[in-house]
Write a protein that holds these residues in place. Sequence first.
Motif, mmCIF file in Angstrom:
data_model
loop_
_atom_site.group_PDB
_atom_site.id
_atom_site.type_symbol
_atom_site.label_atom_id
_atom_site.label_comp_id
_atom_site.label_asym_id
_atom_site.label_seq_id
_atom_site.Cartn_x
_atom_site.Cartn_y
_atom_site.Cartn_z
ATOM 1 N N ASP A 181 -43.090 62.131 63.715
ATOM 2 C CA ASP A 181 -44.045 63.026 63.054
ATOM 3 C C ASP A 181 -44.860 62.307 61.989
ATOM 4 O O ASP A 181 -45.710 62.921 61.350
ATOM 5 C CB ASP A 181 -43.285 64.191 62.403
ATOM 6 C CG ASP A 181 -42.579 65.058 63.437
ATOM 7 O OD1 ASP A 181 -43.181 65.315 64.495
ATOM 8 O OD2 ASP A 181 -41.422 65.469 63.191
ATOM 9 N N LYS B 204 -49.268 64.539 66.896
ATOM 10 C CA LYS B 204 -50.598 64.025 67.218
ATOM 11 C C LYS B 204 -50.704 63.662 68.697
ATOM 12 O O LYS B 204 -49.799 63.050 69.263
ATOM 13 C CB LYS B 204 -50.866 62.785 66.363
ATOM 14 C CG LYS B 204 -52.271 62.221 66.502
ATOM 15 C CD LYS B 204 -52.479 61.069 65.531
ATOM 16 C CE LYS B 204 -53.889 60.513 65.655
ATOM 17 N NZ LYS B 204 -54.143 59.427 64.691
ATOM 18 N N TYR C 13 -46.148 60.698 71.270
ATOM 19 C CA TYR C 13 -45.555 59.979 70.143
ATOM 20 C C TYR C 13 -44.155 60.535 69.941
ATOM 21 O O TYR C 13 -43.839 61.661 70.349
ATOM 22 C CB TYR C 13 -46.392 60.171 68.879
ATOM 23 C CG TYR C 13 -47.677 59.381 68.866
ATOM 24 C CD1 TYR C 13 -47.647 57.988 68.834
ATOM 25 C CD2 TYR C 13 -48.915 60.024 68.874
ATOM 26 C CE1 TYR C 13 -48.828 57.257 68.815
ATOM 27 C CE2 TYR C 13 -50.100 59.295 68.852
ATOM 28 C CZ TYR C 13 -50.052 57.910 68.823
ATOM 29 O OH TYR C 13 -51.216 57.190 68.807
ATOM 30 N N GLU D 189 -56.518 55.473 66.726
ATOM 31 C CA GLU D 189 -57.417 56.319 67.503
ATOM 32 C C GLU D 189 -57.844 55.611 68.790
ATOM 33 O O GLU D 189 -57.924 56.222 69.854
ATOM 34 C CB GLU D 189 -58.675 56.666 66.671
ATOM 35 C CG GLU D 189 -58.370 57.494 65.424
ATOM 36 C CD GLU D 189 -57.894 58.904 65.769
ATOM 37 O OE1 GLU D 189 -58.219 59.399 66.870
ATOM 38 O OE2 GLU D 189 -57.193 59.515 64.929
ATOM 39 N N ALA E 234 -47.609 60.497 60.039
ATOM 40 C CA ALA E 234 -49.048 60.672 60.236
ATOM 41 C C ALA E 234 -49.756 59.396 60.636
ATOM 42 O O ALA E 234 -50.795 59.436 61.303
ATOM 43 C CB ALA E 234 -49.673 61.229 58.952
ATOM 44 N N LYS F 248 -50.612 54.837 64.483
ATOM 45 C CA LYS F 248 -51.248 55.964 65.181
ATOM 46 C C LYS F 248 -52.747 55.688 65.398
ATOM 47 O O LYS F 248 -53.621 56.409 64.905
ATOM 48 C CB LYS F 248 -51.071 57.277 64.386
ATOM 49 C CG LYS F 248 -49.636 57.733 64.192
ATOM 50 C CD LYS F 248 -48.967 58.169 65.473
ATOM 51 C CE LYS F 248 -47.710 58.997 65.281
ATOM 52 N NZ LYS F 248 -46.661 58.442 64.489
#
Length: 411
Positions: free
Chosen positions: A19, A2, A16, A404, A21, A402
């Motif tokens: 992996d 991402k 990052y 936004e 999510a 993660k």
Amino acid sequence: MKPVPPIDRLAGIGCYCTDFAGVGGAIKQDSADFKVSEIVGDLDFAQSYGGPYRYPLYLLDKAGVDSNHALFEIEKEHRVRLRVMGIKDARATTRQYAGAQHAWKDPPRKLVTRRTRIMLQGFTKRPIGRESLAGNEFEISIRGCRGSIDNFVPEIGRIANFYGLQRFGSERLVTHLVGRAIIKRDFALAAKLLLCHTTEYDSEASREIRSKCEDPANYQQALKIMPRGMDIERQLLSALADGKDAISALRAVQITIRRLFVQAYQSYLFNLCLSRAIAAGEEIASPKPGDLCFEMEGPATFGRIIKFDAQSKALQVPAVRMAGYTFQPGKGRFESITRQLLEEEGVVARDFYVKEMQELSQQGGFRQAPLWCRDFSHRDSTVSFKLPKGSYATTLLRELIKPEDPIRAGF
């Protein structure tokens, strides 16, 4: 993998490391959601004053205020000046140690302000320093968490030891820019950035005030409308309004804050170094020939710096040499990247010795490349773990969540 949010890239964080999510959600929606307690190592103290034990040691509990402003608050209300081993964020409930820098036979046993409480624990042989701080223990609640955290656990060992956004001023993200200007001896630019720099997260009122600070003719007017919460800017602007030059005006800001500027620039270069290494496919958690390493003393204590020794049975953790006036690049992979970054920045090692403001000079030093997380556990949407001093809980949490928009997610 991402892509990272734009604000991360502004802090030198270009990737990052996992992996996973991400579970989404937000942190620090309330001070009680983010709990931090210091872990101390060699902290020898006695319950009572006497003999070599003469320096008061306190336990400081605070909420809704960062460590520097907590100390300002205590000094202003009680005329007691203390120092802490580590800086803790405002949006948190924290417990840390604080100590006086002079011998004091009958100090107050308990003091309370609006956002702090200190309790006397005893007396140390010498004023407390950062060397006694081993790390921090965290308990953090993630609001709006979606999905399971179980699959994240195996990837924790891959996380790079990035400096978090707090190091750079969070939503303002200005401290490293001020530090860069100081290193380049553009003190007028450093003062202007501190006063006038804005981001998308600034309110209209903030933008108006900072816009006025662009013109020296407006300094007195800007001082009248500048809120008390902008205390650092007020100190700087008041000095400039009195006709002081940029260096003298910057010195109106407390020394502990000023030092953070150059340290933030070092941190930015460190983040860029790790980001480039990862982008080039380097495994930052495992040492390679040519690396400098910390030799571990036990499971969580960083010992001496050594050259990687493939024959050694000791645990070795890759170390990055920080930019500073003693920086002398060898043949290690991280040193090569830092040398290249300094060239791109138009900076040399000796620039970190600031003759004009010697108190801001930074020698350099070493920092571990991987995030050395221990005792990670989770219950529902609450995570607990321990990190060594200088490492950021938000560095782990950005890989877990993660986000936004890191700022709106509490970073």
